[in-house]
Design a protein around this motif. Structure first.
Motif, PDB file in Angstrom:
ATOM      1  N   GLY A   1       0.826  -1.207   0.000  1.00  0.00           N
ATOM      2  CA  GLY A   1       0.000   0.000   0.000  1.00  0.00           C
ATOM      3  C   GLY A   1       0.856   1.250   0.000  1.00  0.00           C
ATOM      4  N   GLN A   2       0.263   2.350  -0.479  1.00  0.00           N
ATOM      5  CA  GLN A   2       0.973   3.639  -0.539  1.00  0.00           C
ATOM      6  C   GLN A   2       0.892   4.354   0.809  1.00  0.00           C
ATOM      7  OE1 GLN A   2       2.626   4.725  -3.492  1.00  0.00           O
ATOM      8  NE2 GLN A   2       2.183   2.570  -3.982  1.00  0.00           N
ATOM      9  N   GLY A   3       1.738   5.342   0.988  1.00  0.00           N
ATOM     10  CA  GLY A   3       1.728   6.149   2.194  1.00  0.00           C
ATOM     11  C   GLY A   3       1.963   7.605   1.869  1.00  0.00           C
ATOM     12  N   THR A   4       0.987   8.463   2.119  1.00  0.00           N
ATOM     13  CA  THR A   4       1.143   9.904   1.896  1.00  0.00           C
ATOM     14  C   THR A   4       0.592  10.639   3.104  1.00  0.00           C
ATOM     15  OG1 THR A   4      -1.028  10.263   0.867  1.00  0.00           O
ATOM     16  CG2 THR A   4       0.748   9.533  -0.581  1.00  0.00           C
ATOM     17  N   THR A   5       0.659  11.936   3.074  1.00  0.00           N
ATOM     18  CA  THR A   5       0.082  12.721   4.164  1.00  0.00           C
ATOM     19  C   THR A   5      -1.410  12.940   3.964  1.00  0.00           C
ATOM     20  OG1 THR A   5       0.621  14.772   2.993  1.00  0.00           O
ATOM     21  CG2 THR A   5       2.241  13.931   4.587  1.00  0.00           C
ATOM     22  N   THR A   6      -1.927  12.663   2.765  1.00  0.00           N
ATOM     23  CA  THR A   6      -3.312  13.039   2.442  1.00  0.00           C
ATOM     24  C   THR A   6      -4.246  11.869   2.198  1.00  0.00           C
ATOM     25  OG1 THR A   6      -2.708  13.213   0.110  1.00  0.00           O
ATOM     26  CG2 THR A   6      -2.554  15.220   1.446  1.00  0.00           C
ATOM     27  N   GLY A   7      -3.869  10.681   2.542  1.00  0.00           N
ATOM     28  CA  GLY A   7      -4.724   9.512   2.276  1.00  0.00           C
ATOM     29  C   GLY A   7      -4.169   8.728   1.103  1.00  0.00           C
ATOM     30  N   SER A   8      -3.876   7.467   1.288  1.00  0.00           N
ATOM     31  CA  SER A   8      -3.044   6.720   0.347  1.00  0.00           C
ATOM     32  C   SER A   8      -3.818   5.630  -0.385  1.00  0.00           C
ATOM     33  CB  SER A   8      -1.880   6.080   1.103  1.00  0.00           C
ATOM     34  OG  SER A   8      -1.228   7.045   1.909  1.00  0.00           O
ATOM     35  N   SER A   9      -3.414   5.329  -1.609  1.00  0.00           N
ATOM     36  CA  SER A   9      -4.061   4.288  -2.412  1.00  0.00           C
ATOM     37  C   SER A   9      -3.547   2.908  -2.020  1.00  0.00           C
ATOM     38  CB  SER A   9      -3.812   4.539  -3.895  1.00  0.00           C
ATOM     39  OG  SER A   9      -2.421   4.534  -4.171  1.00  0.00           O
ATOM     40  N   GLY A  10      -4.327   1.875  -2.378  1.00  0.00           N
ATOM     41  CA  GLY A  10      -3.955   0.503  -2.049  1.00  0.00           C
ATOM     42  C   GLY A  10      -3.011  -0.112  -3.062  1.00  0.00           C
TER      43      GLY A  10
ATOM     44  N   LYS B   1      -7.955   2.214  -0.077  1.00  0.00           N
ATOM     45  CA  LYS B   1      -7.323   3.511   0.156  1.00  0.00           C
ATOM     46  C   LYS B   1      -7.422   3.888   1.630  1.00  0.00           C
ATOM     47  CE  LYS B   1      -7.384   8.320  -1.445  1.00  0.00           C
ATOM     48  NZ  LYS B   1      -8.011   9.309  -2.366  1.00  0.00           N
ATOM     49  N   GLY B   2      -6.365   4.510   2.124  1.00  0.00           N
ATOM     50  CA  GLY B   2      -6.358   4.941   3.517  1.00  0.00           C
ATOM     51  C   GLY B   2      -7.274   6.123   3.767  1.00  0.00           C
ATOM     52  N   GLY B   3      -7.635   6.337   5.040  1.00  0.00           N
ATOM     53  CA  GLY B   3      -8.518   7.435   5.417  1.00  0.00           C
ATOM     54  C   GLY B   3      -7.896   8.797   5.166  1.00  0.00           C
ATOM     55  N   GLY B   4      -8.762   9.777   4.899  1.00  0.00           N
ATOM     56  CA  GLY B   4      -8.300  11.122   4.580  1.00  0.00           C
ATOM     57  C   GLY B   4      -7.750  11.877   5.783  1.00  0.00           C
ATOM     58  N   PHE B   5      -7.268  13.072   5.523  1.00  0.00           N
ATOM     59  CA  PHE B   5      -6.624  13.888   6.562  1.00  0.00           C
ATOM     60  C   PHE B   5      -7.542  15.046   6.960  1.00  0.00           C
ATOM     61  CE2 PHE B   5      -5.906  15.889   2.592  1.00  0.00           C
ATOM     62  CZ  PHE B   5      -5.750  17.227   2.827  1.00  0.00           C
ATOM     63  N   GLY B   6      -7.211  15.670   8.080  1.00  0.00           N
ATOM     64  CA  GLY B   6      -7.954  16.856   8.514  1.00  0.00           C
ATOM     65  C   GLY B   6      -7.430  18.106   7.832  1.00  0.00           C
ATOM     66  N   ALA B   7      -8.316  18.949   7.366  1.00  0.00           N
ATOM     67  CA  ALA B   7      -7.926  20.138   6.596  1.00  0.00           C
ATOM     68  C   ALA B   7      -7.159  21.135   7.467  1.00  0.00           C
ATOM     69  CB  ALA B   7      -9.158  20.805   6.000  1.00  0.00           C
TER      70      ALA B   7
ATOM     71  N   PHE C   1      -2.496  20.581  10.320  1.00  0.00           N
ATOM     72  CA  PHE C   1      -3.418  19.589   9.758  1.00  0.00           C
ATOM     73  C   PHE C   1      -2.981  18.214  10.237  1.00  0.00           C
ATOM     74  CE2 PHE C   1       0.054  19.765   6.781  1.00  0.00           C
ATOM     75  CZ  PHE C   1       0.244  18.461   6.347  1.00  0.00           C
ATOM     76  N   SER C   2      -3.847  17.209  10.051  1.00  0.00           N
ATOM     77  CA  SER C   2      -3.523  15.833  10.466  1.00  0.00           C
ATOM     78  C   SER C   2      -3.104  15.001   9.254  1.00  0.00           C
ATOM     79  CB  SER C   2      -4.749  15.184  11.137  1.00  0.00           C
ATOM     80  OG  SER C   2      -5.837  15.134  10.236  1.00  0.00           O
ATOM     81  N   GLY C   3      -2.408  13.885   9.535  1.00  0.00           N
ATOM     82  CA  GLY C   3      -1.925  13.016   8.461  1.00  0.00           C
ATOM     83  C   GLY C   3      -2.967  12.002   8.006  1.00  0.00           C
ATOM     84  N   GLY C   4      -2.871  11.577   6.738  1.00  0.00           N
ATOM     85  CA  GLY C   4      -3.777  10.557   6.191  1.00  0.00           C
ATOM     86  C   GLY C   4      -3.332   9.146   6.541  1.00  0.00           C
ATOM     87  N   GLY C   5      -4.274   8.214   6.562  1.00  0.00           N
ATOM     88  CA  GLY C   5      -3.955   6.816   6.842  1.00  0.00           C
ATOM     89  C   GLY C   5      -3.315   6.119   5.652  1.00  0.00           C
ATOM     90  N   GLY C   6      -2.509   5.114   5.922  1.00  0.00           N
ATOM     91  CA  GLY C   6      -1.847   4.357   4.857  1.00  0.00           C
ATOM     92  C   GLY C   6      -2.793   3.404   4.138  1.00  0.00           C
ATOM     93  N   GLY C   7      -2.536   3.120   2.865  1.00  0.00           N
ATOM     94  CA  GLY C   7      -3.350   2.185   2.087  1.00  0.00           C
ATOM     95  C   GLY C   7      -2.985   0.744   2.404  1.00  0.00           C
ATOM     96  N   SER C   8      -3.942  -0.170   2.220  1.00  0.00           N
ATOM     97  CA  SER C   8      -3.655  -1.599   2.430  1.00  0.00           C
ATOM     98  C   SER C   8      -3.045  -2.202   1.166  1.00  0.00           C
ATOM     99  CB  SER C   8      -4.933  -2.357   2.808  1.00  0.00           C
ATOM    100  OG  SER C   8      -5.891  -2.298   1.770  1.00  0.00           O
TER     101      SER C   8
END
Length: 325
Positions: A183-192, A210-216, A269-276
């Motif tokens: 899975g991908q890893g970004t600050t804004t929510g990552s793809s699987g 896809k991982g959960g989104g981030f707080g604006a 802002f908060s970080g996005g969750g990683g993708g599976s």
């Protein structure tokens, strides 16, 4: 010509006489044809007719005299008078146990089920690193369940200062046979991650979530919660945090790590969750003797930015192999 009744299997009869020479000691002689009873032959010794009720007995091709005939050349005559002229097979299901000889022994056959060594299915978990899986002897097919490494959760903090979560590693089984990318890893929510299944394996190959989104970005004192990591079929994703570090995914789950939060300062802002990771469930018929394998590592956690916290690491991959016989 047509006949009435059962079809005959032997109709012709040629009259015959057997000649034997007595020697005053031999009592049993071999007949040229079998007979069923003494009523089917007439016996004469030295021109004297013999009484069938007391002078001799017959059994198939053998005639046995009560007393040994006197010596003489061809002084014993056996006339065949009542041969078997028709052989009739009994009707199906008409012969009962009372019709059988008392000495007859019936043996019930013993059926033995075939036994294959190692007939109980075998199971193994491959949880780390790389190596070679050896197929058990006599295995008829393999069932493989596998997932790559999950992506790491992104860090929280000021815009542009937090780090992305790391990409999960690929899990492979066999040379280009089964592949699950991480899975991908970004600050804004990552793809699987992706999944690739090649012949002769058959089954399912699913792309990760896809991982959960981030707080604006906010400019007031608000605690934003990081995104939740995406869950694979094995579960164990990491959750996001507010005013704290994101939670790491469970090891060997292939799920994404949670995103990091902020500390309430602004702007942040908060970080996005990683993708599976990609997931495969496949059957391999007529398996090879061995397969190389590699387990994907979980993606690293994104670093914390200004006024924020780091994300959680992604879960590593795993391979389950079931051998059936």
């Amino acid at each position: 010509m047509a006949v009435i009744g059962n079809s005959s299997t032997q109709q012709a009869f040629t009259p015959a006489i057997d000649y034997f020479s007595g020697n005053a000691s031999t009592t049993a002689f071999t007949l040229s044809r079998p007979v069923a009873s003494v009523a089917q032959i007439q016996v004469v010794i030295d021109n004297v007719a013999q009484n069938p009720s007391s002078a001799y007995t017959v059994s198939a091709n053998t005639i046995t005299f009560t007393s040994a005939p006197l010596s003489g050349t061809n002084n014993i005559y056996v006339y065949y008078t009542s041969p078997i002229t028709q052989v009739i097979a009994p009707g199906q299901g008409t012969v009962t146990t009372t019709s059988l000889a008392s000495s007859l022994t019936l043996t019930t056959p013993t059926l033995t089920s075939p036994i294959i060594t190692g007939s109980t299915p075998q199971f193994i978990q491959l949880t780390t690193g790389s190596g070679t899986y050896t197929t058990p002897t006599n295995a008829r097919y393999l069932l493989v369940k596998m997932v790559g490494g999950g992506g790491g959760g992104g860090g929280g903090g000021n815009n542009g200062t937090a780090g992305n979560g790391g990409v999960g590693g690929s899990t492979t089984f066999g040379t280009s046979l089964l592949t699950c990318t991480g899975g991908q890893g970004t600050t804004t929510g990552s793809s699987g991650g992706t999944a690739t299944l090649n012949s002769p394996a058959i089954g399912i190959a699913n792309t990760g979530n896809k991982g959960g989104g981030f707080g604006a970005l906010v400019t007031s004192a608000v605690y934003l919660t990081g995104g939740t990591g995406a869950s694979s079929p094995f579960g164990g994703c990491g959750t996001g945090a507010a005013n704290d570090t994101g939670q790491a995914a469970q090891a060997n789950s292939g799920s994404g790590g949670g995103g990091g939060g902020n500390n309430g300062s602004q702007p942040a802002f908060s970080g996005g969750g990683g993708g599976s990771a990609g997931y495969i469930e496949a059957i391999i018929n007529s398996p090879s003797a061995s397969y190389s394998y590699s387990i994907g590592a979980g993606g690293t956690a994104g670093t914390a930015g200004t006024n924020g916290f780091a994300g959680g690491a992604g879960g590593s991959g795993i391979i389950y192999v079931f051998a059936f016989f």
